[in-house]
Design a protein around this motif. Structure first.
Motif, PDB file in Angstrom:
ATOM      1  N   GLU A 260       0.809  -1.215   0.000  1.00 45.31           N
ATOM      2  CA  GLU A 260       0.000   0.000   0.000  1.00 45.31           C
ATOM      3  C   GLU A 260       0.849   1.274   0.000  1.00 45.31           C
ATOM      4  O   GLU A 260       0.605   2.214  -0.769  1.00 45.31           O
ATOM      5  N   HIS A 261       1.855   1.321   0.863  1.00 44.61           N
ATOM      6  CA  HIS A 261       2.593   2.574   1.056  1.00 44.61           C
ATOM      7  C   HIS A 261       3.468   2.927  -0.135  1.00 44.61           C
ATOM      8  O   HIS A 261       3.612   4.105  -0.488  1.00 44.61           O
ATOM      9  N   GLY A 262       4.038   1.926  -0.790  1.00 44.33           N
ATOM     10  CA  GLY A 262       4.821   2.188  -1.992  1.00 44.33           C
ATOM     11  C   GLY A 262       3.965   2.787  -3.088  1.00 44.33           C
ATOM     12  O   GLY A 262       4.393   3.708  -3.799  1.00 44.33           O
ATOM     13  N   ALA A 263       2.751   2.275  -3.238  1.00 45.09           N
ATOM     14  CA  ALA A 263       1.838   2.803  -4.246  1.00 45.09           C
ATOM     15  C   ALA A 263       1.485   4.249  -3.960  1.00 45.09           C
ATOM     16  O   ALA A 263       1.413   5.088  -4.874  1.00 45.09           O
ATOM     17  N   ILE A 264       1.272   4.564  -2.703  1.00 44.77           N
ATOM     18  CA  ILE A 264       0.924   5.937  -2.326  1.00 44.77           C
ATOM     19  C   ILE A 264       2.094   6.882  -2.590  1.00 44.77           C
ATOM     20  O   ILE A 264       1.924   7.972  -3.158  1.00 44.77           O
ATOM     21  N   LEU A 265       3.304   6.466  -2.212  1.00 40.93           N
ATOM     22  CA  LEU A 265       4.478   7.311  -2.419  1.00 40.93           C
ATOM     23  C   LEU A 265       4.767   7.547  -3.897  1.00 40.93           C
ATOM     24  O   LEU A 265       5.306   8.591  -4.274  1.00 40.93           O
ATOM     25  N   ALA A 266       4.422   6.587  -4.736  1.00 39.62           N
ATOM     26  CA  ALA A 266       4.719   6.698  -6.163  1.00 39.62           C
ATOM     27  C   ALA A 266       3.715   7.571  -6.912  1.00 39.62           C
ATOM     28  O   ALA A 266       3.908   7.858  -8.098  1.00 39.62           O
ATOM     29  N   ALA A 279      -4.892  -8.834  -1.419  1.00 42.32           N
ATOM     30  CA  ALA A 279      -4.050  -8.767  -0.224  1.00 42.32           C
ATOM     31  C   ALA A 279      -3.996  -7.356   0.360  1.00 42.32           C
ATOM     32  O   ALA A 279      -3.302  -7.109   1.341  1.00 42.32           O
ATOM     33  N   THR A 280      -4.743  -6.431  -0.219  1.00 41.18           N
ATOM     34  CA  THR A 280      -4.729  -5.042   0.243  1.00 41.18           C
ATOM     35  C   THR A 280      -5.340  -4.908   1.630  1.00 41.18           C
ATOM     36  O   THR A 280      -6.369  -5.504   1.940  1.00 41.18           O
ATOM     37  N   SER A 281      -4.698  -4.096   2.479  1.00 39.45           N
ATOM     38  CA  SER A 281      -5.226  -3.777   3.807  1.00 39.45           C
ATOM     39  C   SER A 281      -5.816  -2.373   3.777  1.00 39.45           C
ATOM     40  O   SER A 281      -5.103  -1.399   3.522  1.00 39.45           O
ATOM     41  N   PHE A 282      -7.103  -2.254   4.055  1.00 40.94           N
ATOM     42  CA  PHE A 282      -7.730  -0.931   4.094  1.00 40.94           C
ATOM     43  C   PHE A 282      -7.102  -0.037   5.161  1.00 40.94           C
ATOM     44  O   PHE A 282      -6.780   1.127   4.885  1.00 40.94           O
ATOM     45  N   PRO A 283      -6.881  -0.527   6.397  1.00 35.12           N
ATOM     46  CA  PRO A 283      -6.240   0.351   7.395  1.00 35.12           C
ATOM     47  C   PRO A 283      -4.850   0.809   6.955  1.00 35.12           C
ATOM     48  O   PRO A 283      -4.493   1.980   7.157  1.00 35.12           O
ATOM     49  N   ALA A 284      -4.055  -0.083   6.369  1.00 34.30           N
ATOM     50  CA  ALA A 284      -2.714   0.299   5.949  1.00 34.30           C
ATOM     51  C   ALA A 284      -2.775   1.372   4.870  1.00 34.30           C
ATOM     52  O   ALA A 284      -1.981   2.322   4.872  1.00 34.30           O
ATOM     53  N   GLY A 291      -0.824   9.466   7.148  1.00 40.24           N
ATOM     54  CA  GLY A 291       0.464   9.705   7.779  1.00 40.24           C
ATOM     55  C   GLY A 291       1.487  10.333   6.861  1.00 40.24           C
ATOM     56  O   GLY A 291       2.416  11.011   7.311  1.00 40.24           O
ATOM     57  N   LEU A 292       1.328  10.131   5.560  1.00 31.02           N
ATOM     58  CA  LEU A 292       2.234  10.720   4.575  1.00 31.02           C
ATOM     59  C   LEU A 292       1.709  12.046   4.031  1.00 31.02           C
ATOM     60  O   LEU A 292       2.331  12.643   3.151  1.00 31.02           O
ATOM     61  N   ALA A 293       0.570  12.512   4.551  1.00 35.66           N
ATOM     62  CA  ALA A 293      -0.081  13.730   4.047  1.00 35.66           C
ATOM     63  C   ALA A 293      -0.225  13.640   2.530  1.00 35.66           C
ATOM     64  O   ALA A 293       0.091  14.575   1.790  1.00 35.66           O
ATOM     65  N   ALA A 294      -0.686  12.484   2.063  1.00 37.08           N
ATOM     66  CA  ALA A 294      -0.796  12.221   0.628  1.00 37.08           C
ATOM     67  C   ALA A 294      -2.214  12.507   0.147  1.00 37.08           C
ATOM     68  O   ALA A 294      -3.167  11.849   0.570  1.00 37.08           O
ATOM     69  N   ASP A 295      -2.340  13.501  -0.725  1.00 35.62           N
ATOM     70  CA  ASP A 295      -3.642  13.858  -1.290  1.00 35.62           C
ATOM     71  C   ASP A 295      -3.893  13.011  -2.524  1.00 35.62           C
ATOM     72  O   ASP A 295      -3.698  13.444  -3.657  1.00 35.62           O
TER      73      ASP A 295
END
Length: 333
Positions: A260-266, A279-284, A291-295
């Motif tokens: 999840e987090h790699g996709a958000i950062l990219a 395998a996706t986690s909704f909370p993650a 937490g990454l302030a990702a819009d």
């Protein structure tokens, strides 16, 4: 909706049920399928294979136990199932599906909500592949989705395509909703849903980046993507660095947790992340973006869109690299 098939707990739809009635007698709005082959979804098969250390006999025994216990193939760990192909055996007088006896079909709804009864104990399967030759019966409801198998594709190939046909259709829709230049990164680009999503994005006018785990996978997508990034999809920083300039849309097709987090950062601010992995986690995903302030807009991939099966089959026909990848996967099974 199949409510009459729910045995426990009461008051839920078949997908959420713990156990279904898989008896072959049909109601007026139901259809009975003589099952020929199951296709486990990638996340479920991987979880079972890793749990049993690749021991096919143990994987086969657990799948058989799940189906017998639950009246459907619904992996209790991953929450996912797969789909099947077979021949229409009986059609209820009020069924709206437009099927007739003898039609060879693929179910386009999950095995997690399909009443399923196996009669051969999965004896023809070695437990080492996603596709399972078997015998038994399955039930479709009035609101089920089903496709008649195309004449120009081998049934095993069509099954593999239908299993992931929601991913390219949604990718196409999201790309076309953007104005201007669009770049799409697909995590797991060398897989079934990933390769179809790359093809759909490119045909919709996007520049594409295939994120794969190693050089072997990179070799399978050359010619299918405009750029290739090699990284472990579970390593957020590695993914972001490999992709480079953040993309407009990221599609997650990796069948392991923790992507999840790699996709958000990219993904760039104002962009979209489509999670197509079971395998996706909704909370993650939700808390990680916060937490990454990702819009970013995050979409849970729906396995159904109108015309999704025909769209995916058309991609296989039009894009030789995709067909080659699928035929290689099917042959490996």
């Amino acid at each position: 909706m199949g409510l009459r098939r729910v045995l426990e707990p009461a008051g839920v739809l078949p997908q959420a049920a713990w156990r279904l009635d898989a008896s072959p007698e049909i109601a007026a709005d139901e259809v009975r399928i003589a099952v020929q082959r199951l296709n486990l979804d990638a996340a479920s098969f991987r979880q079972l294979a890793e749990k049993h250390g690749g021991d096919g006999a143990k994987v086969r025994a657990e799948v058989a136990e799940i189906i017998e216990t639950r009246g459907k193939m619904h992996n209790p760990v991953t929450g996912s199932g797969g789909m099947l192909i077979g021949v229409v055996e009986a059609v209820g007088s009020e069924s709206p599906l437009g099927l007739k006896s003898g039609d060879r079909v693929a179910t386009l709804v999950s095995l997690t909500l399909t009443p399923l009864k196996i009669t051969d104990g999965l004896a023809k399967w070695d437990g080492r592949s996603e596709q399972i030759p078997t015998e038994g019966t399955a039930i479709l409801f009035g609101r089920s989705v089903v496709g008649v198998l195309p004449d120009d594709l081998e049934p095993e190939l069509a099954l593999a395509v239908y299993d992931v046909c929601g991913a390219p259709a949604l990718t196409d829709r999201v790309v076309r909703e953007y104005d201007g230049s669009v770049t799409v990164a697909v995590l797991g680009g060398a897989g079934k849903s990933g390769s179809l999503s790359l093809a759909a994005a490119r045909l919709a006018g996007a520049r594409t980046v295939a994120v794969v785990r190693d050089e072997n996978e990179a070799a399978t997508v050359r010619g299918l993507a405009d750029a290739i990034a090699i990284a472990d999809a579970r390593d957020p920083v590695a993914v972001a660095e490999a992709v480079g300039t953040p993309v407009t849309i990221t599609v997650v097709c990796v069948d392991v947790p923790g992507c999840e987090h790699g996709a958000i950062l990219a993904t760039e601010a104002g962009g979209t992340v489509i999670f197509f992995s079971m395998a996706t986690s909704f909370p993650a995903a939700a808390l990680g973006a916060e937490g990454l302030a990702a819009d970013v807009t995050m979409i849970i991939g729906n396995g159904y869109l109108p015309g999704h099966a025909e769209f995916a089959v058309d991609l296989v026909r039009r894009v030789p690299a995709v067909r080659q990848l699928f035929e290689s996967r099917v042959a490996g099974h």
